[in-house]
Design a protein around this motif. Structure first.
Motif, PDB file in Angstrom:
ATOM      1  N   UNK A  64       0.782  -1.207   0.145  1.00 44.44           N
ATOM      2  CA  UNK A  64       0.118  -0.038   0.001  1.00 44.44           C
ATOM      3  C   UNK A  64       0.930   1.271  -0.069  1.00 44.44           C
ATOM      4  N   UNK A  65       0.708   2.042  -1.047  1.00 40.84           N
ATOM      5  CA  UNK A  65       1.398   3.312  -1.026  1.00 40.84           C
ATOM      6  C   UNK A  65       0.460   4.362  -0.856  1.00 40.84           C
ATOM      7  N   UNK A  66       0.945   5.344   0.337  1.00 38.50           N
ATOM      8  CA  UNK A  66      -0.258   6.323   1.007  1.00 38.50           C
ATOM      9  C   UNK A  66       0.707   7.554   1.519  1.00 38.50           C
ATOM     10  N   UNK A  67      -0.102   8.734   1.340  1.00 41.89           N
ATOM     11  CA  UNK A  67       0.154   9.868   1.973  1.00 41.89           C
ATOM     12  C   UNK A  67      -0.171   9.830   3.473  1.00 41.89           C
ATOM     13  N   UNK A  68       0.725   9.704   4.561  1.00 43.35           N
ATOM     14  CA  UNK A  68       0.713   9.787   5.652  1.00 43.35           C
ATOM     15  C   UNK A  68       0.202  11.150   6.257  1.00 43.35           C
ATOM     16  N   UNK A  69      -0.569  11.252   7.229  1.00 42.05           N
ATOM     17  CA  UNK A  69      -0.625  12.576   8.207  1.00 42.05           C
ATOM     18  C   UNK A  69       0.805  13.127   8.496  1.00 42.05           C
ATOM     19  N   UNK A  70       1.215  14.458   8.285  1.00 39.58           N
ATOM     20  CA  UNK A  70       2.472  14.950   8.491  1.00 39.58           C
ATOM     21  C   UNK A  70       2.982  14.669  10.006  1.00 39.58           C
ATOM     22  N   UNK A  71       1.966  14.716  11.013  1.00 47.64           N
ATOM     23  CA  UNK A  71       2.330  14.393  12.277  1.00 47.64           C
ATOM     24  C   UNK A  71       2.819  12.976  12.517  1.00 47.64           C
ATOM     25  N   UNK A  72       2.099  12.171  11.682  1.00 42.67           N
ATOM     26  CA  UNK A  72       2.364  10.660  11.826  1.00 42.67           C
ATOM     27  C   UNK A  72       3.495  10.148  11.404  1.00 42.67           C
TER      28      UNK A  72
END
Length: 141
Positions: A64-72
């Motif tokens: 899975x390629x995804x955009x994480x939350x900046x804080x995580x």
């Protein structure tokens, strides 16, 4: 020239990712660069990726390629299950190999977080409304 398919449409891991991604409001799927890509106005998840510096590797073929939350993102990078993929990694995206001990609740959370970061505000509001009025809650009459 079109990219050749880099996935098996009958892959059960892809089926699970589809189930998670396409359950989100306004989500659709297309094949881009040979990989199933999930989007609204912008892409929020991709099935499969390439290893940074070794694009011939199959290590992320079922990831899975995804955009994480900046804080995580920093915490995720401390977890060895997450890697910076080639191409999308330069834009903050991460990859999670789905072939080893997958927690599908975690996958759903990662997909939803990526969706929230990329989807139009009206679709995020629709998702929030669906979450608030989900199973076990009563809707105003």
């Amino acid at each position: 020239m079109a990219h050749p398919p880099r996935f098996d449409d009958a892959d059960p891991l892809l089926a699970r990712v589809r189930e998670v991604a396409l359950a989100l409001p306004g989500a659709a799927e297309k094949v881009s660069h040979g990989r199933p890509t999930f989007f609204t106005k912008k892409v929020f998840a991709i099935f499969g990726g390439v290893v940074k510096g070794n694009h011939g590797s199959d290590a992320l073929r079922q990831a899975l390629v995804f955009l994480p939350d900046d804080g995580e993102r920093p915490a995720l990078l401390e977890d060895s299950r997450f890697v910076v993929p080639g191409y999308e990694g330069a834009y903050g995206w991460l990859a999670l190999d789905l072939r080893v001990d997958v927690d599908w609740d975690e996958v759903a959370e990662l997909v939803e977080s990526s969706y929230r970061a990329t989807a139009p505000a009206r679709l995020v509001a629709e998702l929030d409304g669906a979450v608030r009025s989900g199973p076990g809650t009563s809707k105003p009459g």
